[in-house]
Design an enzyme around this catalytic site. Sequence first.
Site, PDB file in Angstrom:
ATOM      1  N   ILE A 167      -4.144  10.214  12.171  1.00  0.00           N
ATOM      2  CA  ILE A 167      -2.916  10.770  11.052  1.00  0.00           C
ATOM      3  C   ILE A 167      -4.259  10.828   9.714  1.00  0.00           C
ATOM      4  CG2 ILE A 167      -0.853  10.110   9.282  1.00  0.00           C
ATOM      5  CD1 ILE A 167      -1.277   9.320  12.497  1.00  0.00           C
ATOM      6  N   SER A 183       1.601   3.825  -2.124  1.00  0.00           N
ATOM      7  CA  SER A 183       1.086   4.360  -2.985  1.00  0.00           C
ATOM      8  C   SER A 183       0.653   6.075  -2.811  1.00  0.00           C
ATOM      9  CB  SER A 183       0.283   4.112  -4.339  1.00  0.00           C
ATOM     10  OG  SER A 183      -0.812   3.471  -4.052  1.00  0.00           O
ATOM     11  N   ARG A 184       0.139   5.859  -1.225  1.00  0.00           N
ATOM     12  CA  ARG A 184      -0.692   7.269  -0.942  1.00  0.00           C
ATOM     13  C   ARG A 184      -0.735   7.383   0.439  1.00  0.00           C
ATOM     14  NH1 ARG A 184      -6.414   4.581  -2.049  1.00  0.00           N
ATOM     15  NH2 ARG A 184      -7.200   4.636   0.191  1.00  0.00           N
ATOM     16  N   ASN A 200      -1.730  -7.577  -3.963  1.00  0.00           N
ATOM     17  CA  ASN A 200      -2.645  -7.642  -3.737  1.00  0.00           C
ATOM     18  C   ASN A 200      -2.298  -8.733  -1.988  1.00  0.00           C
ATOM     19  OD1 ASN A 200      -4.897  -8.182  -2.229  1.00  0.00           O
ATOM     20  ND2 ASN A 200      -6.184  -9.014  -4.046  1.00  0.00           N
ATOM     21  N   LYS A 233      -5.982  -5.543  13.669  1.00  0.00           N
ATOM     22  CA  LYS A 233      -4.837  -4.545  14.726  1.00  0.00           C
ATOM     23  C   LYS A 233      -3.941  -4.831  15.371  1.00  0.00           C
ATOM     24  CE  LYS A 233      -4.676  -1.523  10.667  1.00  0.00           C
ATOM     25  NZ  LYS A 233      -3.239  -1.284   9.926  1.00  0.00           N
ATOM     26  N   GLY A 284       0.792  -1.372   0.259  1.00  0.00           N
ATOM     27  CA  GLY A 284       0.165   0.141   0.064  1.00  0.00           C
ATOM     28  C   GLY A 284       0.910   1.142   0.006  1.00  0.00           C
ATOM     29  N   SER A 328      -2.209  -0.298  15.371  1.00  0.00           N
ATOM     30  CA  SER A 328      -3.273   1.152  14.999  1.00  0.00           C
ATOM     31  C   SER A 328      -3.332   1.148  17.070  1.00  0.00           C
ATOM     32  CB  SER A 328      -4.365   0.892  14.339  1.00  0.00           C
ATOM     33  OG  SER A 328      -5.896   2.021  14.984  1.00  0.00           O
ATOM     34  N   ALA A 340      -9.706  -6.059  15.900  1.00  0.00           N
ATOM     35  CA  ALA A 340      -9.123  -7.089  16.089  1.00  0.00           C
ATOM     36  C   ALA A 340      -8.484  -7.300  15.486  1.00  0.00           C
ATOM     37  CB  ALA A 340     -10.408  -8.486  16.299  1.00  0.00           C
ATOM     38  N   TYR A 366     -11.611  -4.379  12.887  1.00  0.00           N
ATOM     39  CA  TYR A 366     -10.165  -3.490  12.533  1.00  0.00           C
ATOM     40  C   TYR A 366      -9.165  -3.573  13.808  1.00  0.00           C
ATOM     41  CZ  TYR A 366      -7.248   0.407  11.200  1.00  0.00           C
ATOM     42  OH  TYR A 366      -6.314   1.626  11.069  1.00  0.00           O
TER      43      TYR A 366
HETATM   44  P1  NAI Z   1      -4.985   4.601   3.038  1.00  0.00           P
HETATM   45  O1  NAI Z   1      -6.615   4.197   2.474  1.00  0.00           O
HETATM   46  O2  NAI Z   1      -4.603   5.627   2.731  1.00  0.00           O
HETATM   47  O3  NAI Z   1      -4.352   3.579   2.920  1.00  0.00           O
HETATM   48  C1  NAI Z   1      -4.176   2.458   2.702  1.00  0.00           C
HETATM   49  C2  NAI Z   1      -3.290   1.700   1.308  1.00  0.00           C
HETATM   50  O4  NAI Z   1      -3.451   0.331   1.411  1.00  0.00           O
HETATM   51  C3  NAI Z   1      -4.087   2.042   0.181  1.00  0.00           C
HETATM   52  O5  NAI Z   1      -2.869   2.141  -0.627  1.00  0.00           O
HETATM   53  C4  NAI Z   1      -4.685   0.748  -0.451  1.00  0.00           C
HETATM   54  O6  NAI Z   1      -4.584   0.696  -1.570  1.00  0.00           O
HETATM   55  C5  NAI Z   1      -3.724  -0.201   0.477  1.00  0.00           C
HETATM   56  N1  NAI Z   1      -5.013  -1.843   0.185  1.00  0.00           N
HETATM   57  C6  NAI Z   1      -6.056  -1.959   0.637  1.00  0.00           C
HETATM   58  N2  NAI Z   1      -5.959  -3.201   0.545  1.00  0.00           N
HETATM   59  C7  NAI Z   1      -4.901  -3.729  -0.107  1.00  0.00           C
HETATM   60  C8  NAI Z   1      -5.427  -4.977  -0.255  1.00  0.00           C
HETATM   61  N3  NAI Z   1      -5.935  -5.676  -0.396  1.00  0.00           N
HETATM   62  N4  NAI Z   1      -3.312  -5.096  -0.793  1.00  0.00           N
HETATM   63  C9  NAI Z   1      -2.869  -4.514  -1.373  1.00  0.00           C
HETATM   64  N5  NAI Z   1      -2.660  -3.077  -0.469  1.00  0.00           N
HETATM   65  C10 NAI Z   1      -4.088  -2.285  -0.687  1.00  0.00           C
HETATM   66  O7  NAI Z   1      -4.383   4.408   4.495  1.00  0.00           O
HETATM   67  P2  NAI Z   1      -3.262   5.178   5.273  1.00  0.00           P
HETATM   68  O8  NAI Z   1      -4.913   6.074   6.483  1.00  0.00           O
HETATM   69  O9  NAI Z   1      -2.517   5.934   4.466  1.00  0.00           O
HETATM   70  O10 NAI Z   1      -3.384   3.727   6.168  1.00  0.00           O
HETATM   71  C11 NAI Z   1      -2.317   2.972   6.069  1.00  0.00           C
HETATM   72  C12 NAI Z   1      -2.103   1.772   7.286  1.00  0.00           C
HETATM   73  O11 NAI Z   1      -1.799   2.833   8.525  1.00  0.00           O
HETATM   74  C13 NAI Z   1      -3.521   1.156   7.298  1.00  0.00           C
HETATM   75  O12 NAI Z   1      -2.786  -0.640   8.151  1.00  0.00           O
HETATM   76  C14 NAI Z   1      -4.209   1.892   8.544  1.00  0.00           C
HETATM   77  O13 NAI Z   1      -4.924   0.817   9.256  1.00  0.00           O
HETATM   78  C15 NAI Z   1      -3.524   2.698   9.498  1.00  0.00           C
HETATM   79  N6  NAI Z   1      -3.646   3.239  10.797  1.00  0.00           N
HETATM   80  C16 NAI Z   1      -4.123   4.599   9.792  1.00  0.00           C
HETATM   81  C17 NAI Z   1      -4.086   5.776  10.741  1.00  0.00           C
HETATM   82  C18 NAI Z   1      -5.246   7.282  10.426  1.00  0.00           C
HETATM   83  O14 NAI Z   1      -4.863   7.644  11.125  1.00  0.00           O
HETATM   84  N7  NAI Z   1      -4.808   7.347   9.423  1.00  0.00           N
HETATM   85  C19 NAI Z   1      -4.430   5.166  11.991  1.00  0.00           C
HETATM   86  C20 NAI Z   1      -4.048   4.416  12.321  1.00  0.00           C
HETATM   87  C21 NAI Z   1      -3.321   3.040  11.388  1.00  0.00           C
END
Ligand code: NAI
Length: 242
Positions: A183, A10-11, A58, A154, A8, A137, A152, A150
């Site tokens: 975040i 890319s963003r 994936n 994490k 993941g 998380s 569970a 979620y």
């Molecule tokens: P986001 O939604 O912007 O990015 C998630 C990334 O995971 C995306 O690039 C998406 O394409 C990828 N992804 C989703 N399903 C996938 C799969 N089956 N295979 C491969 N890639 C997949 O979210 P964010 O905020 O950047 O989150 C990144 C990590 O941080 C996540 O694990 C999230 O649970 C965790 N997190 C985020 C928090 C926040 O406040 N933003 C807080 C705590 C944890």
Amino acid sequence: MKTVLVTGGSRGIGKSISTTLAKSHLVVVGYVNSRDKAEEVVNEIAESGGSANSVEINISSKESVDRAFATIEDAYGSVDILINNAGITKDNILPRMKEEEWLDVIQTNLTGSFYTSQRAIKQMMKNKWGRIIFISSVVGISGNQGQSNYAASKAGLIGLAKSISKELGSRNITSNVIAPGYIETDMTSFLDDENKENIIEQLSIKRIGKPEDISNVVAFLCNDESEYITGQVIPVDGGLTT
Ligand code: NAI
């Protein structure tokens, strides 16, 4: 130069991890439905003098994980550092949670990180060196209303990371968890100003976190200076859980 795979990547937090680590590593940006975005990150890294590539992965599919690792190993030999960042949410209160919502989140967040970690350690064990970092998380530590699936998943990552640290510490493979608080990314874009004010009130540091707050700690855990840290959970949450 060590090769890093960021799932993941890319963003959001993953993008920040990719660009931060590219200052001293070869970074492979993992993407699932966002090839264009992954290519943008790769180009951004190249423009600032770093080395990067992208791979479709994936994590919820073992076949896709195996394919992506084979591609990386053909090109670079091994994944030396694995950042298990990809994750999803499908929130619902427990009485209304559908089995599908539960299973999807566990499959991606927990089983997906099992697939990637199990695949990565094959080569790490041969190399007698590796770093695995899980982006969990704070809700994996404290639980959260409407997020039992979620939370569970994490919390499960913490058990997985700690077990890996015990199994593989003797081979110079460390395994640690970062537990972000709130975040600013696509995942939290549903929060309105009032929600944000309420969150900030609970924090010691009076702002919502930025992706760099996480990627800077990831970079530290990839350094040789942190080689004696393993099996740990590091909250990066502005004081939310203190
Ligand atoms: P986001 O939604 O912007 O990015 C998630 C990334 O995971 C995306 O690039 C998406 O394409 C990828 N992804 C989703 N399903 C996938 C799969 N089956 N295979 C491969 N890639 C997949 O979210 P964010 O905020 O950047 O989150 C990144 C990590 O941080 C996540 O694990 C999230 O649970 C965790 N997190 C985020 C928090 C926040 O406040 N933003 C807080 C705590 C944890």
